[in-house]
Design a protein around this motif. Structure first.
Motif, mmCIF file in Angstrom:
data_model
loop_
_atom_site.group_PDB
_atom_site.id
_atom_site.type_symbol
_atom_site.label_atom_id
_atom_site.label_comp_id
_atom_site.label_asym_id
_atom_site.label_seq_id
_atom_site.Cartn_x
_atom_site.Cartn_y
_atom_site.Cartn_z
ATOM 1 N N LEU A 18 -19.127 2.984 -5.271
ATOM 2 C CA LEU A 18 -18.255 3.882 -4.507
ATOM 3 C C LEU A 18 -16.849 3.961 -5.104
ATOM 4 C CD1 LEU A 18 -19.376 2.973 -0.860
ATOM 5 C CD2 LEU A 18 -20.109 4.907 -2.275
ATOM 6 N N ASP A 19 -16.073 2.877 -4.969
ATOM 7 C CA ASP A 19 -14.677 2.892 -5.412
ATOM 8 C C ASP A 19 -14.563 3.209 -6.901
ATOM 9 O OD1 ASP A 19 -14.026 2.108 -2.852
ATOM 10 O OD2 ASP A 19 -13.719 -0.003 -3.366
ATOM 11 N N ASP A 20 -13.751 4.194 -7.209
ATOM 12 C CA ASP A 20 -13.450 4.633 -8.580
ATOM 13 C C ASP A 20 -14.654 5.229 -9.312
ATOM 14 O OD1 ASP A 20 -10.717 3.949 -8.464
ATOM 15 O OD2 ASP A 20 -11.236 1.842 -8.782
ATOM 16 N N THR A 21 -15.718 5.470 -8.579
ATOM 17 C CA THR A 21 -16.859 6.198 -9.135
ATOM 18 C C THR A 21 -16.965 7.567 -8.488
ATOM 19 O OG1 THR A 21 -18.086 4.187 -9.697
ATOM 20 C CG2 THR A 21 -19.385 6.193 -9.418
ATOM 21 N N LEU A 22 -16.923 7.605 -7.160
ATOM 22 C CA LEU A 22 -17.016 8.881 -6.446
ATOM 23 C C LEU A 22 -15.653 9.372 -5.951
ATOM 24 C CD1 LEU A 22 -20.311 8.321 -4.434
ATOM 25 C CD2 LEU A 22 -19.987 9.602 -6.563
ATOM 26 N N TYR A 23 -14.636 8.568 -6.073
ATOM 27 C CA TYR A 23 -13.269 8.952 -5.699
ATOM 28 C C TYR A 23 -12.312 7.969 -6.371
ATOM 29 C CZ TYR A 23 -14.486 5.304 -2.379
ATOM 30 O OH TYR A 23 -14.953 4.133 -1.819
ATOM 31 N N ASN A 24 -11.070 8.364 -6.475
ATOM 32 C CA ASN A 24 -10.032 7.518 -7.069
ATOM 33 C C ASN A 24 -9.541 6.532 -6.012
ATOM 34 O OD1 ASN A 24 -7.883 6.346 -8.352
ATOM 35 N ND2 ASN A 24 -6.685 8.218 -8.579
ATOM 36 N N ASN A 25 -9.891 5.276 -6.194
ATOM 37 C CA ASN A 25 -9.561 4.275 -5.193
ATOM 38 C C ASN A 25 -8.179 3.659 -5.390
ATOM 39 O OD1 ASN A 25 -10.461 2.630 -2.911
ATOM 40 N ND2 ASN A 25 -10.381 0.920 -4.343
ATOM 41 N N HIS A 26 -7.552 3.864 -6.527
ATOM 42 C CA HIS A 26 -6.288 3.174 -6.819
ATOM 43 C C HIS A 26 -5.196 3.471 -5.789
ATOM 44 C CE1 HIS A 26 -7.777 1.542 -10.571
ATOM 45 N NE2 HIS A 26 -8.230 2.739 -10.902
ATOM 46 N N PRO A 27 -4.913 4.743 -5.467
ATOM 47 C CA PRO A 27 -3.865 4.981 -4.459
ATOM 48 C C PRO A 27 -4.271 4.523 -3.067
ATOM 49 C CG PRO A 27 -4.903 7.050 -5.106
ATOM 50 C CD PRO A 27 -5.393 6.017 -6.059
ATOM 51 N N ILE A 28 -5.573 4.537 -2.788
ATOM 52 C CA ILE A 28 -6.053 4.121 -1.471
ATOM 53 C C ILE A 28 -5.821 2.629 -1.263
ATOM 54 C CG2 ILE A 28 -8.077 3.941 0.018
ATOM 55 C CD1 ILE A 28 -7.153 6.811 -0.489
ATOM 56 N N ILE A 29 -6.236 1.827 -2.224
ATOM 57 C CA ILE A 29 -6.093 0.380 -2.056
ATOM 58 C C ILE A 29 -4.617 -0.021 -2.097
ATOM 59 C CG2 ILE A 29 -6.312 -0.307 -4.478
ATOM 60 C CD1 ILE A 29 -8.046 -2.010 -1.492
ATOM 61 N N LYS A 30 -3.826 0.688 -2.884
ATOM 62 C CA LYS A 30 -2.388 0.398 -2.927
ATOM 63 C C LYS A 30 -1.749 0.651 -1.559
ATOM 64 C CE LYS A 30 1.815 1.575 -5.518
ATOM 65 N NZ LYS A 30 2.380 2.408 -6.612
ATOM 66 N N ALA A 31 -2.130 1.753 -0.925
ATOM 67 C CA ALA A 31 -1.585 2.074 0.402
ATOM 68 C C ALA A 31 -2.064 1.078 1.448
ATOM 69 C CB ALA A 31 -1.980 3.496 0.795
ATOM 70 N N ALA A 32 -3.324 0.637 1.322
ATOM 71 C CA ALA A 32 -3.874 -0.313 2.294
ATOM 72 C C ALA A 32 -3.168 -1.667 2.187
ATOM 73 C CB ALA A 32 -5.368 -0.468 2.071
ATOM 74 N N VAL A 33 -2.966 -2.133 0.969
ATOM 75 C CA VAL A 33 -2.257 -3.403 0.758
ATOM 76 C C VAL A 33 -0.836 -3.310 1.300
ATOM 77 C CG1 VAL A 33 -1.296 -4.912 -1.016
ATOM 78 C CG2 VAL A 33 -3.673 -4.142 -1.179
ATOM 79 N N LYS A 34 -0.188 -2.176 1.071
ATOM 80 C CA LYS A 34 1.186 -1.993 1.569
ATOM 81 C C LYS A 34 1.219 -1.998 3.094
ATOM 82 C CE LYS A 34 5.295 0.952 1.216
ATOM 83 N NZ LYS A 34 5.563 0.961 2.667
ATOM 84 N N ALA A 35 0.224 -1.363 3.714
ATOM 85 C CA ALA A 35 0.183 -1.325 5.180
ATOM 86 C C ALA A 35 0.055 -2.735 5.748
ATOM 87 C CB ALA A 35 -0.977 -0.447 5.643
ATOM 88 N N GLN A 36 -0.783 -3.546 5.128
ATOM 89 C CA GLN A 36 -0.932 -4.933 5.576
ATOM 90 C C GLN A 36 0.364 -5.707 5.372
ATOM 91 O OE1 GLN A 36 -4.378 -7.607 4.417
ATOM 92 N NE2 GLN A 36 -2.703 -8.607 3.313
ATOM 93 N N GLN A 37 0.959 -5.570 4.196
ATOM 94 C CA GLN A 37 2.180 -6.311 3.899
ATOM 95 C C GLN A 37 3.347 -5.872 4.775
ATOM 96 O OE1 GLN A 37 0.694 -9.012 2.418
ATOM 97 N NE2 GLN A 37 2.783 -9.163 1.609
ATOM 98 N N ASP A 38 3.407 -4.584 5.062
ATOM 99 C CA ASP A 38 4.474 -4.100 5.950
ATOM 100 C C ASP A 38 4.363 -4.758 7.318
ATOM 101 O OD1 ASP A 38 5.512 -2.500 3.977
ATOM 102 O OD2 ASP A 38 4.681 -0.629 4.765
ATOM 103 N N TYR A 39 3.116 -4.876 7.804
ATOM 104 C CA TYR A 39 2.923 -5.530 9.111
ATOM 105 C C TYR A 39 3.353 -6.997 9.023
ATOM 106 C CZ TYR A 39 1.002 -7.321 13.388
ATOM 107 O OH TYR A 39 0.892 -7.926 14.614
ATOM 108 N N LEU A 40 2.873 -7.709 8.004
ATOM 109 C CA LEU A 40 3.172 -9.133 7.889
ATOM 110 C C LEU A 40 4.658 -9.386 7.662
ATOM 111 C CD1 LEU A 40 0.155 -10.214 5.664
ATOM 112 C CD2 LEU A 40 0.469 -10.716 8.100
#
Length: 235
Positions: A18-40
């Motif tokens: 799935l990731d990086d095969t059927l869609y570009n996952n790089h911006p998605i995972i970067k945003a997800a990590v940031k969302a977690q870190q912003d909360y913490l």
């Protein structure tokens, strides 16, 4: 571009990473990590631990429980609880903030929109082959527009050891009642997708469109530079 490194045997199943095969996952995972870190980082005691604290706790978590390496969801959840348990928080607060931080990650992680041309490609392929997904990632496929495209979705951790281990390929063949040689697996990683498929006795397609270095030196059966090269197999 499509390059055949070996002659292809007849196949009835197309398996997709799935990731990086059927869609570009790089911006998605970067945003997800940031969302977690912003909360913490909104928790003063967490922020005070410094920018290396998360990675330190992540490393500690997998040393405590090596099996977490095959389940990125549990690894993240365990790391969150470990990191928060070291702070001035009671047990109830640890659980609350761990759940909330993970949900912040998961919500951003699922903000994926697969392009219409890829969806159309999958629809066309599904008229000729059984389509399945085999992923090491923790994306929740039911939350975005791939949710109805596969007959079977297998995820590392939840359903077996991570690629390149053969478990997920074995389970796909068993579930579909086909020989593993009838499965053509498509993925962007030589180390996980191609090595895993080759070791399992499946056939492999390497989507070579990532600027990455890989340890695996084996060849995929087929190499492509664009996912739409798979239309070659539509008769």
């Amino acid at each position: 571009m499509i390059r055949f490194n070996r002659a292809i045997k007849p196949f009835s199943v197309m398996s997709f990473d799935l990731d990086d095969t059927l869609y570009n996952n790089h911006p998605i995972i970067k945003a997800a990590v940031k969302a977690q870190q912003d909360y913490l980082n909104a928790l003063p005691s967490y922020l005070a631990q410094g920018p290396k604290y998360w990675q330190q706790c992540r490393n500690e978590a997998v040393l405590q429980l090596p099996e977490l390496a095959d389940n990125v969801t549990k690894w993240r959840q365990h790391t969150l609880r470990l990191a928060l348990s070291k702070l001035d928080l009671n047990e109830e607060e640890v659980e609350h903030h761990a759940d909330a931080a993970y949900n912040a990650f998961a919500d951003a992680r699922s903000k994926i929109v697969v392009t219409d041309d890829v969806l159309k490609l999958l629809d066309n392929l599904a008229q000729h082959f059984t389509l399945v997904a085999i992923t090491n990632g923790n994306v929740e496929i039911e939350r975005f527009n791939l949710h109805n495209k596969f007959s079977l979705v297998l995820q590392a951790g939840m359903h077996g050891k991570a690629k390149p281990h053969s478990t997920l390929f074995d389970k796909a063949a068993e579930h579909l009642n086909v020989a593993k040689s009838e499965i053509l697996h498509i993925g962007d990683s030589l180390d996980t997708d191609v090595q895993g498929a080759n070791n399992a006795g499946c056939q492999s397609v390497w989507l070579n469109d990532q600027d990455a270095n890989y340890a695996y030196k084996g060849l995929a059966d087929i190499e492509i530079a664009n996912i739409h090269a798979l239309t070659h197999f539509i008769k």
